[in-house]
Design a protein around this motif. Structure first.
Motif, PDB file in Angstrom:
ATOM      1  N   PRO A  71      -8.405  10.776   2.378  1.00  0.00           N
ATOM      2  CA  PRO A  71      -7.837   9.670   1.141  1.00  0.00           C
ATOM      3  C   PRO A  71      -6.418   9.887   0.981  1.00  0.00           C
ATOM      4  CG  PRO A  71      -9.658  11.327   0.388  1.00  0.00           C
ATOM      5  CD  PRO A  71      -9.403  11.342   2.073  1.00  0.00           C
ATOM      6  N   ILE A  72      -5.832   8.847   0.670  1.00  0.00           N
ATOM      7  CA  ILE A  72      -4.497   8.682  -0.058  1.00  0.00           C
ATOM      8  C   ILE A  72      -4.546   9.337  -1.408  1.00  0.00           C
ATOM      9  CG2 ILE A  72      -2.471   7.375  -0.580  1.00  0.00           C
ATOM     10  CD1 ILE A  72      -3.734   5.394   1.394  1.00  0.00           C
ATOM     11  N   ARG A  81       3.438  18.118 -10.582  1.00  0.00           N
ATOM     12  CA  ARG A  81       3.807  17.566  -9.362  1.00  0.00           C
ATOM     13  C   ARG A  81       4.247  18.491  -8.450  1.00  0.00           C
ATOM     14  NH1 ARG A  81       7.481  14.714 -11.720  1.00  0.00           N
ATOM     15  NH2 ARG A  81       6.508  12.715 -11.935  1.00  0.00           N
ATOM     16  N   GLU A  82       5.021  19.629  -8.612  1.00  0.00           N
ATOM     17  CA  GLU A  82       5.608  20.550  -7.805  1.00  0.00           C
ATOM     18  C   GLU A  82       4.302  21.347  -6.976  1.00  0.00           C
ATOM     19  OE1 GLU A  82       8.572  20.356  -6.829  1.00  0.00           O
ATOM     20  OE2 GLU A  82       8.956  18.595  -8.260  1.00  0.00           O
ATOM     21  N   THR A  83       3.393  21.541  -7.854  1.00  0.00           N
ATOM     22  CA  THR A  83       2.158  22.512  -7.258  1.00  0.00           C
ATOM     23  C   THR A  83       1.464  21.641  -6.393  1.00  0.00           C
ATOM     24  OG1 THR A  83       2.130  23.656  -9.393  1.00  0.00           O
ATOM     25  CG2 THR A  83       0.056  23.836  -7.937  1.00  0.00           C
ATOM     26  N   PHE A  84       1.358  20.330  -6.530  1.00  0.00           N
ATOM     27  CA  PHE A  84       0.678  19.426  -5.727  1.00  0.00           C
ATOM     28  C   PHE A  84       1.414  19.431  -4.569  1.00  0.00           C
ATOM     29  CE2 PHE A  84       0.737  15.262  -3.805  1.00  0.00           C
ATOM     30  CZ  PHE A  84      -0.578  14.952  -3.562  1.00  0.00           C
ATOM     31  N   LYS A  85       2.684  19.269  -4.577  1.00  0.00           N
ATOM     32  CA  LYS A  85       3.882  19.172  -3.314  1.00  0.00           C
ATOM     33  C   LYS A  85       3.471  20.449  -2.633  1.00  0.00           C
ATOM     34  CE  LYS A  85       7.528  16.220  -5.230  1.00  0.00           C
ATOM     35  NZ  LYS A  85       8.782  16.385  -5.320  1.00  0.00           N
ATOM     36  N   GLU A  86       3.203  21.510  -3.227  1.00  0.00           N
ATOM     37  CA  GLU A  86       3.218  22.930  -2.739  1.00  0.00           C
ATOM     38  C   GLU A  86       1.844  22.878  -1.670  1.00  0.00           C
ATOM     39  OE1 GLU A  86       2.225  27.558  -3.520  1.00  0.00           O
ATOM     40  OE2 GLU A  86       2.685  26.451  -5.195  1.00  0.00           O
ATOM     41  N   ILE A  87       0.898  22.385  -2.323  1.00  0.00           N
ATOM     42  CA  ILE A  87      -0.370  22.645  -1.603  1.00  0.00           C
ATOM     43  C   ILE A  87      -0.544  21.373  -0.561  1.00  0.00           C
ATOM     44  CG2 ILE A  87      -3.028  22.578  -1.850  1.00  0.00           C
ATOM     45  CD1 ILE A  87      -1.336  25.029  -2.844  1.00  0.00           C
ATOM     46  N   PHE A  88      -0.098  20.040  -0.909  1.00  0.00           N
ATOM     47  CA  PHE A  88      -0.083  19.032  -0.073  1.00  0.00           C
ATOM     48  C   PHE A  88       1.310  18.699   0.388  1.00  0.00           C
ATOM     49  CE2 PHE A  88      -3.917  18.830  -2.580  1.00  0.00           C
ATOM     50  CZ  PHE A  88      -4.777  18.661  -1.633  1.00  0.00           C
ATOM     51  N   PRO A  89       2.106  19.653   1.274  1.00  0.00           N
ATOM     52  CA  PRO A  89       3.435  19.367   1.617  1.00  0.00           C
ATOM     53  C   PRO A  89       3.626  17.943   2.601  1.00  0.00           C
ATOM     54  CG  PRO A  89       2.106  20.980   2.945  1.00  0.00           C
ATOM     55  CD  PRO A  89       1.304  20.825   1.803  1.00  0.00           C
ATOM     56  N   ALA A  91       2.417  15.073   1.681  1.00  0.00           N
ATOM     57  CA  ALA A  91       2.373  14.095   0.671  1.00  0.00           C
ATOM     58  C   ALA A  91       3.822  13.309   0.613  1.00  0.00           C
ATOM     59  CB  ALA A  91       2.086  14.337  -0.554  1.00  0.00           C
ATOM     60  N   PRO A  92       3.923  11.932   0.985  1.00  0.00           N
ATOM     61  CA  PRO A  92       4.940  11.337   0.972  1.00  0.00           C
ATOM     62  C   PRO A  92       5.919  11.155  -0.380  1.00  0.00           C
ATOM     63  CG  PRO A  92       3.378   9.716   1.322  1.00  0.00           C
ATOM     64  CD  PRO A  92       2.828  11.172   1.289  1.00  0.00           C
ATOM     65  N   GLY A  97      12.078  12.313  -5.461  1.00  0.00           N
ATOM     66  CA  GLY A  97      11.167  13.471  -5.187  1.00  0.00           C
ATOM     67  C   GLY A  97       9.998  13.026  -6.223  1.00  0.00           C
ATOM     68  N   TYR A  98       9.674  11.627  -6.472  1.00  0.00           N
ATOM     69  CA  TYR A  98       8.430  11.310  -7.041  1.00  0.00           C
ATOM     70  C   TYR A  98       7.462  11.112  -5.912  1.00  0.00           C
ATOM     71  CZ  TYR A  98      11.206  10.386 -11.279  1.00  0.00           C
ATOM     72  OH  TYR A  98      11.950  10.695 -12.566  1.00  0.00           O
ATOM     73  N   ILE A  99       6.206  11.151  -6.112  1.00  0.00           N
ATOM     74  CA  ILE A  99       5.147  11.022  -5.179  1.00  0.00           C
ATOM     75  C   ILE A  99       4.700   9.381  -5.012  1.00  0.00           C
ATOM     76  CG2 ILE A  99       2.963  11.859  -4.584  1.00  0.00           C
ATOM     77  CD1 ILE A  99       3.566  14.485  -6.232  1.00  0.00           C
ATOM     78  N   GLN A 100       5.530   8.785  -4.696  1.00  0.00           N
ATOM     79  CA  GLN A 100       5.301   7.227  -4.293  1.00  0.00           C
ATOM     80  C   GLN A 100       5.800   6.781  -3.264  1.00  0.00           C
ATOM     81  OE1 GLN A 100       6.725   5.912  -8.126  1.00  0.00           O
ATOM     82  NE2 GLN A 100       8.898   5.755  -7.265  1.00  0.00           N
ATOM     83  N   HIS A 101       5.108   6.053  -2.550  1.00  0.00           N
ATOM     84  CA  HIS A 101       5.312   5.382  -1.358  1.00  0.00           C
ATOM     85  C   HIS A 101       4.747   4.226  -0.992  1.00  0.00           C
ATOM     86  CE1 HIS A 101       1.381   7.113  -0.565  1.00  0.00           C
ATOM     87  NE2 HIS A 101       1.344   6.685   0.461  1.00  0.00           N
ATOM     88  N   VAL A 102       4.945   3.592   0.325  1.00  0.00           N
ATOM     89  CA  VAL A 102       4.441   2.280   0.671  1.00  0.00           C
ATOM     90  C   VAL A 102       3.426   2.483   1.923  1.00  0.00           C
ATOM     91  CG1 VAL A 102       5.062  -0.106   1.464  1.00  0.00           C
ATOM     92  CG2 VAL A 102       6.368   1.141  -0.637  1.00  0.00           C
ATOM     93  N   ARG A 103       2.559   2.211   2.120  1.00  0.00           N
ATOM     94  CA  ARG A 103       1.645   1.867   3.370  1.00  0.00           C
ATOM     95  C   ARG A 103       1.523   0.264   3.887  1.00  0.00           C
ATOM     96  NH1 ARG A 103      -1.888   7.016   4.358  1.00  0.00           N
ATOM     97  NH2 ARG A 103      -0.808   8.582   3.266  1.00  0.00           N
ATOM     98  N   GLU A 104       1.439   0.155   4.985  1.00  0.00           N
ATOM     99  CA  GLU A 104       0.994  -1.116   5.489  1.00  0.00           C
ATOM    100  C   GLU A 104      -0.320  -0.947   6.018  1.00  0.00           C
ATOM    101  OE1 GLU A 104       3.027  -4.896   6.253  1.00  0.00           O
ATOM    102  OE2 GLU A 104       4.011  -3.291   5.613  1.00  0.00           O
ATOM    103  N   ILE A 105      -1.572  -1.565   5.226  1.00  0.00           N
ATOM    104  CA  ILE A 105      -2.976  -1.259   5.862  1.00  0.00           C
ATOM    105  C   ILE A 105      -3.256  -2.782   5.640  1.00  0.00           C
ATOM    106  CG2 ILE A 105      -4.959  -0.307   5.330  1.00  0.00           C
ATOM    107  CD1 ILE A 105      -3.505   2.015   3.975  1.00  0.00           C
TER     108      ILE A 105
END
Length: 277
Positions: A71-72, A81-89, A91-92, A97-105
């Motif tokens: 899953p995305i 946010r920071e704890t999430f980044k630690e466990i899911f390093p 993650a784009p 530093g915001y957890i946001q990105h773009v994907r082509e699907i």
């Protein structure tokens, strides 16, 4: 394109509203893997944990590692946010530093937003995040790529007071972005409300699934209403064609309780549906 939208899984060691959020999410993932393993994307749109604790993210990672699905992941108001980044390093994140990105699907530009504001349950899209969204939609427009936009918080009043006070604060600004790019955006997906929703903003359709943890009831008298049992948890299945978007509500716990009526074979390429009662 087939897309699965899950939201508000609230992974937590202790029961929430008398329910086991871990077991509910595991059942949801298992159903997706059984029925819709061919989905081109599975999105979990925030509130991954109930308190943003490290052990909850570790449990989530353990669950995902045991699943064939990838899953995305997005974050919501219950996340850290920071704890999430630690466990899911992996993650784009964007340049700020915001957890946001773009994907082509599936021939579409999928845009994932971060509406989290630490210590606050309502959603935020400040100037930087709104500018980032506008830029990504501008790129999609120039490249003639249809866009699907994902965020955690609901960007429109839904008429349920106890939920609306925790909505996205920048609703007018978000609507203005949609208005400028509504010929490019095919659908907006969000969660946060814990209830099944559909509608439109500035002519752009939206949908939201129920929470897998503690699904909500549309209570219009100002109270919060949750409950497993009378309210089935669900995820949404989006079938996205060239000229259509169809959203199904999948009440996954009912799967083994449904009585399937077999179709009888007819001529090649046809089936006959048995008459009803």
């Amino acid at each position: 394109m087939k897309l699965v939208h899950i939201s508000d899984i609230h992974i937590n060691a202790d029961p929430i509203a008398g329910q086991n959020s871990v077991a509910a999410f595991e059942a949801c993932l298992a159903h997706v893997a059984k029925r819709h393993a061919d989905a081109e994307a599975v999105v979990i749109s925030g509130d991954l944990t109930h308190h943003g604790r490290r052990e909850a993210y570790l449990k989530l990672r353990e669950i995902l590692d045991a699943s064939p699905l990838e899953p995305i992941l997005m974050i919501g108001n219950h996340d850290h946010r920071e704890t999430f980044k630690e466990i899911f390093p992996d993650a784009p994140v964007d340049a700020d530093g915001y957890i946001q990105h773009v994907r082509e699907i599936g021939g579409h530009r999928l845009i994932f937003l971060d509406t989290n504001l630490a210590g606050n349950h309502s959603g935020r899209l400040g100037p930087k995040r709104l500018a980032w969204l506008s830029a990504r939609l501008g790129e999609a427009e120039r490249e003639r790529k249809p866009a699907l936009v994902f965020l955690h918080h609901h960007p429109v009043q839904i008429g349920v007071l106890a939920t609306d006070i925790l909505a996205l604060v920048q609703k007018k600004e978000f609507a203005a972005v949609l208005r400028r790019h509504r010929d490019t955006i095919r659908h907006v997906f969000f969660g946060h409300c814990h209830m099944s929703l559909s509608g439109s903003i500035e002519g752009v359709p939206f949908s939201a699934p129920r929470s897998t943890s503690h699904p909500g009831w549309p209570e219009f008298e100002g109270r919060l209403a949750y409950g497993h049992g009378p309210i089935e948890p669900s995820y949404n299945l989006a079938l996205i064609g060239d000229t259509s978007v169809v959203i199904h509500t999948i009440e996954y716990r009912l799967d083994d309780r449904i009585e399937w009526e077999p179709l009888t074979g007819g001529e090649a390429g046809t089936v006959t549906v048995p008459p009803g009662p």
